[in-house]
Design a protein around this motif. Structure first.
Motif, mmCIF file in Angstrom:
data_model
loop_
_atom_site.group_PDB
_atom_site.id
_atom_site.type_symbol
_atom_site.label_atom_id
_atom_site.label_comp_id
_atom_site.label_asym_id
_atom_site.label_seq_id
_atom_site.Cartn_x
_atom_site.Cartn_y
_atom_site.Cartn_z
ATOM 1 N N LEU A 1 0.835 -1.190 0.000
ATOM 2 C CA LEU A 1 0.000 0.000 0.000
ATOM 3 C C LEU A 1 0.882 1.257 0.000
ATOM 4 C CD1 LEU A 1 -3.094 0.821 0.308
ATOM 5 C CD2 LEU A 1 -2.443 1.374 2.654
ATOM 6 N N LEU A 2 1.952 1.182 0.840
ATOM 7 C CA LEU A 2 2.865 2.325 0.934
ATOM 8 C C LEU A 2 3.527 2.606 -0.411
ATOM 9 C CD1 LEU A 2 4.573 1.981 4.402
ATOM 10 C CD2 LEU A 2 3.175 3.858 3.545
ATOM 11 N N VAL B 1 1.060 4.303 -2.437
ATOM 12 C CA VAL B 1 0.795 5.675 -2.016
ATOM 13 C C VAL B 1 1.938 6.602 -2.434
ATOM 14 C CG1 VAL B 1 0.618 7.168 0.028
ATOM 15 C CG2 VAL B 1 -0.761 5.089 -0.139
ATOM 16 N N ILE B 2 3.184 6.113 -2.234
ATOM 17 C CA ILE B 2 4.345 6.926 -2.634
ATOM 18 C C ILE B 2 4.273 7.196 -4.136
ATOM 19 C CG2 ILE B 2 6.861 6.908 -2.914
ATOM 20 C CD1 ILE B 2 6.973 5.352 -0.234
ATOM 21 N N PHE C 1 1.910 9.934 -4.960
ATOM 22 C CA PHE C 1 2.446 11.261 -4.677
ATOM 23 C C PHE C 1 3.466 11.676 -5.732
ATOM 24 C CE2 PHE C 1 0.772 10.853 -0.333
ATOM 25 C CZ PHE C 1 0.185 12.101 -0.226
ATOM 26 N N VAL C 2 4.312 10.733 -6.084
ATOM 27 C CA VAL C 2 5.339 11.043 -7.071
ATOM 28 C C VAL C 2 4.673 11.469 -8.383
ATOM 29 C CG1 VAL C 2 7.176 10.080 -8.493
ATOM 30 C CG2 VAL C 2 7.099 9.576 -6.047
ATOM 31 N N CYS D 1 2.678 14.913 -8.161
ATOM 32 C CA CYS D 1 3.437 16.146 -8.025
ATOM 33 C C CYS D 1 4.433 16.353 -9.163
ATOM 34 C CB CYS D 1 4.155 16.186 -6.686
ATOM 35 S SG CYS D 1 2.992 16.241 -5.315
ATOM 36 N N THR D 2 4.402 15.501 -10.144
ATOM 37 C CA THR D 2 5.319 15.678 -11.268
ATOM 38 C C THR D 2 5.113 17.064 -11.861
ATOM 39 O OG1 THR D 2 5.254 13.363 -11.799
ATOM 40 C CG2 THR D 2 5.914 14.848 -13.562
ATOM 41 N N ASP D 3 6.155 17.832 -11.973
ATOM 42 C CA ASP D 3 5.978 19.109 -12.652
ATOM 43 C C ASP D 3 7.139 19.350 -13.603
ATOM 44 O OD1 ASP D 3 6.739 21.234 -9.771
ATOM 45 O OD2 ASP D 3 7.860 19.679 -10.788
ATOM 46 N N THR D 4 7.973 20.311 -13.268
ATOM 47 C CA THR D 4 8.986 20.699 -14.233
ATOM 48 C C THR D 4 10.294 19.958 -13.989
ATOM 49 O OG1 THR D 4 9.755 22.441 -12.788
ATOM 50 C CG2 THR D 4 8.008 23.001 -14.320
ATOM 51 N N SER D 5 10.226 18.864 -13.274
ATOM 52 C CA SER D 5 11.462 18.210 -12.858
ATOM 53 C C SER D 5 12.298 17.830 -14.069
ATOM 54 C CB SER D 5 11.145 16.967 -12.044
ATOM 55 O OG SER D 5 10.617 15.983 -12.892
ATOM 56 N N THR D 6 13.582 17.787 -13.825
ATOM 57 C CA THR D 6 14.498 17.563 -14.938
ATOM 58 C C THR D 6 14.840 16.077 -15.089
ATOM 59 O OG1 THR D 6 16.246 18.097 -13.386
ATOM 60 C CG2 THR D 6 15.561 19.838 -14.865
ATOM 61 N N ASP E 1 7.072 30.126 -16.044
ATOM 62 C CA ASP E 1 7.663 31.140 -16.911
ATOM 63 C C ASP E 1 7.309 30.977 -18.382
ATOM 64 O OD1 ASP E 1 8.885 32.799 -15.055
ATOM 65 O OD2 ASP E 1 10.542 31.389 -14.813
ATOM 66 N N LEU F 1 4.194 4.993 8.984
ATOM 67 C CA LEU F 1 3.366 5.316 7.819
ATOM 68 C C LEU F 1 3.363 6.826 7.598
ATOM 69 C CD1 LEU F 1 1.235 3.805 5.896
ATOM 70 C CD2 LEU F 1 -0.459 4.908 7.331
ATOM 71 N N ALA G 1 7.235 10.624 1.000
ATOM 72 C CA ALA G 1 6.674 10.497 -0.344
ATOM 73 C C ALA G 1 6.330 11.869 -0.906
ATOM 74 C CB ALA G 1 5.423 9.617 -0.295
ATOM 75 N N GLY H 1 7.967 13.360 -4.081
ATOM 76 C CA GLY H 1 7.073 13.619 -5.207
ATOM 77 C C GLY H 1 7.061 15.075 -5.615
ATOM 78 N N CYS H 2 7.267 15.956 -4.650
ATOM 79 C CA CYS H 2 7.066 17.366 -4.937
ATOM 80 C C CYS H 2 8.356 18.149 -5.119
ATOM 81 C CB CYS H 2 6.216 18.003 -3.843
ATOM 82 S SG CYS H 2 4.555 17.327 -3.851
ATOM 83 N N GLN H 3 9.470 17.439 -5.259
ATOM 84 C CA GLN H 3 10.720 18.161 -5.480
ATOM 85 C C GLN H 3 10.628 18.975 -6.758
ATOM 86 O OE1 GLN H 3 13.933 15.449 -5.461
ATOM 87 N NE2 GLN H 3 14.203 15.589 -3.250
ATOM 88 N N ALA I 1 12.508 21.208 -9.693
ATOM 89 C CA ALA I 1 13.795 21.504 -10.319
ATOM 90 C C ALA I 1 14.093 22.977 -10.098
ATOM 91 C CB ALA I 1 13.711 21.230 -11.814
#
Lengths: 269, 369
Positions: free
Chosen positions: A10-11, A14-15, A18-19, A22-27, A90, B15, B22, B26-28, B30
């Motif tokens: 489950l963890l 869940v992780i 979240f990953v 929250c995906t955004d502009t990551s490189t 931007d 937990l 998490a 997840g929220c890192q 750049a």
């Protein structure tokens, strides 16, 4: 023991959520591609023709349109799994101008590949960017060089500007009407001013837009200028021939919030 | 299936930690590249970009500055460029009017003897030119506070049809084409390309140097040489603190608020701050002006209706008109205005004249070259 294993699984799940969420502009070296969004300005069922075509609103008033501009910003793309790609701040401000065909198609680069099923965007320029350091406000956000989409006497962008002519508009205004709508809810103290920012969410109701490194889908959005007149408020040109920064303007903002609809996506035009 | 009885408090804690982890993973974000195309831009011009930093003075008797200098570090080159633009009549349509035309140094950077702003073709605006000083301590500009950044302010007078009446794009183009300016931009910003931001930030740099803090009153407050006040001036100071400092607060002599001071509405029918906020309570309110150099900035009030300080004080004594938005400070105990004897009025005027900063008014660094 079984419970521990289940908890562990489950963890991980869940992780993962979240990953993804929250995906955004990551490189990260994710595969990316491009997505085009084309805004097709129409009036009811006809193509918008500046100056030449005559239209009629629900109030029975005939008019022509001579100018039609609006800001699109803060674009987010949705996937079916609920994940969201936020276009980097931007590079998320666009000014759509009927008189500049090139402005009507925007291209988003470095979009993670995958199938997108909808989008969210703002009509207008948010308060943070409206008040940002002038060096960050270039291109269409240049307050002095963006074809009059800024109020220099009352700092702030004009979010939507439509102008035209109508015999019911006052002769003292040369029978022209003006709707210049802006207002980001400013004021660092005291009561906040008018907020005419509107957030739009559109579902790509067919199979969606499949972004691949070798495929650039083009999402077609229809913008119906008639909705500015015939939205939840029936706007009468005779009654309101000129609306700018005033108390009536939120009615027009509510109307323009309804002017966008999803048409279709061209897979690789 | 997990049942609550199977989860121990330790597991709940674990937990929780993992959830936080998490979220963090997840929220890192750049690191976004700095989009400010400022001083690091490569540029031509053949001039070595090596600007000399300027430290802006923070007078001991002033509150903290509000302008964010980190976004526009002052340099000798930037200030010089800004001053050159400030005094350049090329920035008006018919090349007759510069910023300095209406903002005259000898008049505390107000327009001496002009009730209303005077633009090209002898056109007039609807408001009195405000004096310029200590702009780094201002958050909002103009009588109605409509402009919210010093860096945006010059756009309005340059484009205003009754002031300089020049399209901003044309202003930039004239500056770019002038042989004088590209090297100055190169020296100030490391690029000879004239952009909106560089143009405006240069003017800000010059305006920020206009610090007025050396009046006799300042020297008195800071216990410096030359800070002697006469008995009338001291009496005026006491009266001022009792009767005026609610609005003309701090050693900037304004609390930066917007107030209706009971002036009868003139035929211009200027609604003041209301135009910006559309808040009924803001009708007829105008920004409390600083009183620094007030001896030199006549005429007075947002529409320049008074020419002497005595007339101004007489307004507060006997001329205040009641209205729904009249400032409560001018209606204390049901009494309109501020009660002052003739002697007290003269003492107040004597005090106000101690706010004249001759060092500022005659500083060659602020004058046209």
């Amino acid at each position: 023991m079984k419970a521990t294993v289940t908890t562990g699984l489950l963890l991980v799940f869940v992780i993962g959520i979240f990953v993804l969420a929250c995906t955004d502009t990551s490189t990260d070296p994710v595969n990316t591609g491009k997505l085009r969004i084309a805004f097709d300005n129409v009036v009811s069922t006809s193509d918008l023709k500046l100056g030449t075509a005559t239209y009629q609103n629900a109030a029975g008033e005939s008019f022509t349109i001579t100018k039609f501009n609006y800001f699109i910003s803060n674009i987010k793309l949705h996937k079916a799994d609920g994940s969201v790609y936020v276009v980097p701040q931007d590079s998320s401000y666009f000014l759509i101008q009927e008189e500049k065909p090139a402005s009507q198609t925007i291209t988003l680069s470095s979009v993670p590949t995958g199938n997108y099923t909808g989008m969210t965007f703002t009509v207008g320029v948010d308060s943070a960017r409206s008040l940002a350091n002038i060096s960050l406000r270039t291109g269409v956000l240049d307050p002095a060089l963006n074809d009059g989409m800024y109020w220099d006497w009352n700092s702030g962008y004009i979010f939507m500007k439509i102008e035209g002519t109508s015999t019911v508009a006052p002769a003292t205004q040369n029978n022209t009407f003006f709707y210049h709508i802006g207002g980001f809810g400013g004021g660092y103290n005291g009561k906040k001013t008018i907020n005419n920012l509107r957030t739009i969410t559109l579902a790509f109701t067919d199979s969606g837009a499949n972004v691949q490194s070798n495929a650039v889908p083009s999402v077609r959005i229809t913008t119906d200028a008639m909705k500015i007149f015939n939205g939840s408020t029936k706007l009468s040109i005779a009654q309101y021939p000129s609306v700018m920064f005033d108390d009536y303007s939120p009615n027009i903002a509510n109307n323009y919030a309804q002017m966008f609809s999803y048409d279709r996506t061209l897979a690789n035009p | 299936m997990i049942r609550s009885k199977n989860i121990s408090p330790i597991r709940v804690g674990l937990l929780g930690s993992l959830l936080v982890f998490a979220l963090a993973v997840g929220c890192q974000k750049a690191n976004a590249p700095d989009p400010d195309p400022g001083p690091t831009d490569p540029g031509g011009g053949g001039i070595v970009y090596k600007p000399t930093q300027v430290t802006l003075r923070q007078p001991a008797n002033f509150p903290a500055m509000v302008y964010d200098l980190s976004q526009n570090p002052l340099t000798v080159e930037g200030v010089a460029l800004g001053k050159s633009l400030f005094y350049d009549a090329q920035l008006s349509r018919d090349t007759t009017v510069s910023c300095g035309f209406c903002h005259q140094q000898f008049a505390g950077f107000g327009h001496s003897d002009h009730a209303l702003s005077h633009g090209i073709d002898s056109k007039f605006g609807t408001r009195n030119v405000p004096g310029l000083q200590n702009l780094g301590w201002d958050r909002e500009f103009f009588w109605d506070g409509g402009v919210t950044s010093l860096d945006e302010l010059p756009i309005a007078p340059i484009q205003n049809p009754v002031e300089m009446d020049l399209k901003f794009s044309e202003a930039l183009s004239r500056v770019q084409k002038s042989p004088k300016y590209p090297p100055m931009f190169q020296a100030a910003f490391g690029s000879d390309t004239v952009t909106t931001a560089r143009f405006l930030k240069a003017i800000s740099q010059f305006l920020l140097t206009l610090v007025s803090a050396d009046s006799r009153y300042d020297k008195y407050v800071r216990k410096e040489a030359g800070g002697d006040l006469s008995s009338d001036e001291l009496a005026g100071l006491t009266l001022f603190q009792q009767k005026c400092a609610t609005c003309h607060a701090t050693d900037l002599f304004t609390d930066k608020s917007y107030r209706n001071n009971g002036l009868p509405v003139s035929s211009i029918n200027d609604q003041g701050r209301y135009r910006i906020t559309l808040n009924e309570a803001d009708r007829l309110k105008f920004k409390v002006p600083s009183l620094r150099n007030v001896e030199k900035t006549f005429p007075y009030m947002h529409d320049g209706r008074f020419t002497t300080l005595e007339q101004v004080i007489d307004h507060y004594r006997t001329g205040v008109q009641d209205s729904p938005s009249l400032d409560p400070a001018l209606k204390a105990n049901g009494q309109l205005g501020i009660s002052l004897t003739d002697i007290q009025r003269n003492q107040l005027v004597a005090f106000l004249k101690t706010l004249t900063d001759n060092t500022f008014i005659s500083n060659r660094a602020f004058s046209p070259n």
